[in-house]
Design a protein around this motif. Structure first.
Motif, PDB file in Angstrom:
ATOM      1  N   GLN A  61      33.340  27.324  26.023  1.00 37.42           N
ATOM      2  CA  GLN A  61      33.852  26.168  26.187  1.00 37.42           C
ATOM      3  C   GLN A  61      35.016  26.402  27.345  1.00 37.42           C
ATOM      4  OE1 GLN A  61      36.454  24.673  23.246  1.00 37.42           O
ATOM      5  NE2 GLN A  61      36.997  22.592  24.210  1.00 37.42           N
ATOM      6  N   ALA A  81      46.815  21.427  23.569  1.00 36.96           N
ATOM      7  CA  ALA A  81      45.720  20.999  23.203  1.00 36.96           C
ATOM      8  C   ALA A  81      44.535  21.730  23.214  1.00 36.96           C
ATOM      9  CB  ALA A  81      45.145  19.542  23.637  1.00 36.96           C
ATOM     10  N   ALA A  82      44.246  22.342  24.387  1.00 38.51           N
ATOM     11  CA  ALA A  82      43.162  23.434  24.916  1.00 38.51           C
ATOM     12  C   ALA A  82      43.200  24.470  24.064  1.00 38.51           C
ATOM     13  CB  ALA A  82      43.071  23.627  25.992  1.00 38.51           C
ATOM     14  N   ARG A  84      45.306  24.979  20.980  1.00 41.76           N
ATOM     15  CA  ARG A  84      44.810  24.672  19.465  1.00 41.76           C
ATOM     16  C   ARG A  84      43.263  24.422  19.370  1.00 41.76           C
ATOM     17  NH1 ARG A  84      50.014  20.575  19.779  1.00 41.76           N
ATOM     18  NH2 ARG A  84      51.412  22.006  19.250  1.00 41.76           N
ATOM     19  N   SER A  85      42.640  23.870  20.293  1.00 43.95           N
ATOM     20  CA  SER A  85      41.289  23.892  20.005  1.00 43.95           C
ATOM     21  C   SER A  85      40.316  25.178  19.958  1.00 43.95           C
ATOM     22  CB  SER A  85      40.487  22.651  21.106  1.00 43.95           C
ATOM     23  OG  SER A  85      40.448  23.474  22.468  1.00 43.95           O
ATOM     24  N   ALA A  87      39.548  26.693  23.007  1.00 44.56           N
ATOM     25  CA  ALA A  87      38.630  26.945  24.022  1.00 44.56           C
ATOM     26  C   ALA A  87      38.652  28.448  24.390  1.00 44.56           C
ATOM     27  CB  ALA A  87      39.176  25.990  25.300  1.00 44.56           C
ATOM     28  N   ARG A 112      40.434  33.583  25.982  1.00 47.94           N
ATOM     29  CA  ARG A 112      40.665  33.684  24.661  1.00 47.94           C
ATOM     30  C   ARG A 112      40.273  34.902  24.154  1.00 47.94           C
ATOM     31  NH1 ARG A 112      38.427  29.805  19.534  1.00 47.94           N
ATOM     32  NH2 ARG A 112      39.047  30.925  17.777  1.00 47.94           N
ATOM     33  N   SER A 120      43.647  31.865  13.867  1.00 53.88           N
ATOM     34  CA  SER A 120      44.301  30.906  14.819  1.00 53.88           C
ATOM     35  C   SER A 120      43.704  31.507  16.227  1.00 53.88           C
ATOM     36  CB  SER A 120      45.746  30.987  14.652  1.00 53.88           C
ATOM     37  OG  SER A 120      46.267  32.234  14.778  1.00 53.88           O
TER      38      SER A 120
END
Length: 573
Positions: A61, A81-82, A84-85, A87, A112, A120
């Motif tokens: 992603q 948001a990215a 936490r998602s 990505a 990541r 997390s």
């Protein structure tokens, strides 16, 4: 006023921070965002190319936030948001403000990593830089040149990075990049998205050692940076990039806090923590017109531009009463060294550096640009045909122009400029094809019935031929590389044997100040030619592209003419 420093503050001159937070100063017209300092001309284009390539190639992603524009709020919310998602890759996001740590910033990439036990998402910062970050490893550098570990644009996550034996990171010359990455790592920590057991970060540079762009990873917690230390016997110690960054960041916060209390009343205002010292940043700094009047016209940092002393060295001299080149030229050097050297142990060769600076100070006062180190005629090999040679390279190091000046001293004919160029984005095959064409022409010339010599200025051209030949493995290129290493004449080595220059011994300096030659271009230089090449390839119109192409060709022709003029000057000494 809340103190929030960007990622460039800790790696930049602290006087910039001081001026920015001094309410008594008027902001310079058009004051730029420091984050754009390196992205002038081709740098921004290179970054765009790399990020676009990564978006196309990367698996998983990928969230691209570059289209959100300049809205910091929108970019921060989207970045959160990215994150936490979970990505895999995030481009162009702004991290949440770290008010307690006085930080703000927008890394080029967030990749990541390995998540914590709680699952997390955890991230590592990555920057795209318009320069090389990898070099052949020199084992004598020990821990300052760790073996490169890398991932590719297709699989950027550092889950199982590959090792590149024989190559290391350019730590000393790229410390500023690493300081910037440390800033982002601390911001990720504050936001709760940094890996708890790893301070990995990466740089994507212009390196081509693997035939593709890679993320070169570094552990910011390793002791990689040589710094001054009063407690160590040697006077220095290796500290981690994070330690180095934390020190520099804390100092700039202190500088900003003092600057905020300036009211324009010197008798009651606190003394600023820093004073201007000339560095390589000054020429592009919007605050230069404010800082320049604070310097003595003969300030050591202002006048000695070649082999300049660094900020700590200059500050140490000032503490010992040496402000100007006259102070330095007339100082008792032995007495000065006794108190100076213990304060500059962060630099290897500090004594020699000061001795050379003192020599330059004396020459500046006398007005002599060069001092002869030898006597008698200077031997320069001659031939019936003399060929001056110079190449031009793009920012990624690829050779797009081979220039030759053919001189026939015996016939008295006019010199003839011969060039082989391709003004386009070259791939490895196109670069090799152009090199074969140029070196085939030269090989044919060398096989004539007359004696031939090839001259160049500095080892760069010979090293470039060898690098290209070894990469391609073409017999003609390998033969040319062997011949170049054995027979080409490096005029810089001749000049260095016989002269010392107050402004150095580069071709521009020697050709203009000694040989009386002047380039047609008002601003000649290798870095400038790289920008002209970009205009020649990607200019907005045919007229712009054509003008840039001619500018590069004229510049290269002037380089080889200058080489010939220096050779003639040497023979006349």
């Amino acid at each position: 006023m809340t103190i929030l420093l960007g990622a460039y503050a800790a790696r930049s001159c602290p006087v910039k921070t001081q001026n920015a937070f001094d309410a008594t100063l008027q902001r310079p017209a058009g004051e730029p965002d420091e984050s754009l300092a390196e992205l002038f001309d081709g740098g921004s284009q290179f970054e765009d190319e790399v990020l676009t390539e990564l978006v196309s190639a990367a698996t998983g992603q990928v969230v691209d936030l570059r289209g959100l524009g300049d809205s910091a709020t929108a970019r921060t919310q989207a970045c959160l948001a990215a994150l936490r998602s979970g990505a895999d890759v995030i481009l162009g996001g702004s991290l949440p403000l770290d008010v307690a740590g006085h930080r703000k910033g927008s890394p080029d990439l967030l990749v990541r990593g390995v998540d914590s036990e709680q699952g997390s998402p955890r991230y590592h910062p990555v920057e795209v830089k318009w320069h090389k970050i990898i070099e052949r490893r020199n084992l004598r550098r020990g821990p300052t040149a760790p073996t490169v570990t890398y991932t590719t644009l297709a699989r950027p996550r550092p889950l199982s990075p590959e090792r590149l034996p024989g190559f290391g990171l350019r730590v000393a010359s790229r410390e500023a990049d690493l300081i910037q990455l440390a800033h982002y790592h601390r911001m990720l920590e504050a936001a709760g998205f940094a890996a708890s057991d790893s301070a990995l970060a990466a740089v994507i540079g212009t390196d081509d050692v693997l035939g593709q762009r890679v993320l070169a990873w570094v552990d910011l917690s390793l002791p990689l940076v040589r710094t001054f230390s009063r407690t160590e016997t040697e006077g220095w110690r290796l500290r981690s990039v994070l330690e180095r960054y934390d020190h520099e960041q804390a100092f700039r916060v202190a500088v900003a806090q003092v600057a905020q209390h300036q009211t324009g009343h010197p008798e009651t205002d606190p003394a600023p923590l820093v004073r201007p010292i000339v560095t390589s940043e000054c020429g592009r700094c919007p605050w230069w017109e404010h800082c320049r009047p604070q310097l003595d016209p003969d300030d050591v940092s202002l006048r000695i531009a070649k082999g300049p002393l660094d900020v700590r060295e200059i500050a140490t001299l000032r503490r010992h009463g040496v402000q100007t080149i006259t102070d330095l030229a007339t100082a008792d050097l032995d007495e000065l060294l006794a108190s100076y050297l213990p304060e500059v142990t962060h630099r290897s060769g500090a004594q020699s550096r000061l001795q050379v600076a003192t020599r330059r100070a004396r020459m500046l006062i006398s007005g002599e640009p060069f001092e002869r180190e030898t006597s008698g005629p200077i031997p320069v090999p001659a031939a019936e045909l003399e060929v001056d040679f110079d190449i031009e390279t793009a920012a990624d190091g690829q050779i797009y122009l081979w220039g030759f000046l053919v001189n026939d001293p015996t016939a008295g004919a006019a010199s003839r400029y011969v060039e082989f160029s391709r003004f386009e984005d070259l791939d490895a095959d196109a670069e090799a094809e152009l090199g074969r064409a140029a070196l085939t022409w030269l090989t044919d010339l060398l096989q004539s019935t007359r004696t031939v010599r090839v001259y160049h200025y500095s080892a760069y051209e010979v090293v470039a031929i060898r690098t290209l030949a070894d990469r391609v493995g073409d017999p003609l290129l390998l033969q040319a590389a062997d011949y170049a290493e054995r027979e080409f004449v490096d005029l810089l080595e001749v000049v260095k044997t016989h002269f010392f220059g107050v402004a150095g011994l580069g071709l521009k300096v020697v050709a203009q100040r000694a040989a009386g030659f002047h380039w047609r271009d008002d601003d000649p230089g290798g870095l400038n030619s790289q920008r002209w090449f970009l205009d020649a390839v990607h200019g907005e119109s045919a007229e712009v592209r054509g003008a840039a192409r001619q500018r590069v060709l004229d510049y290269n022709e002037d380089d080889v003419i200058a080489t010939a003029r220096v050779r003639a000057w040497l023979r006349g000494c």
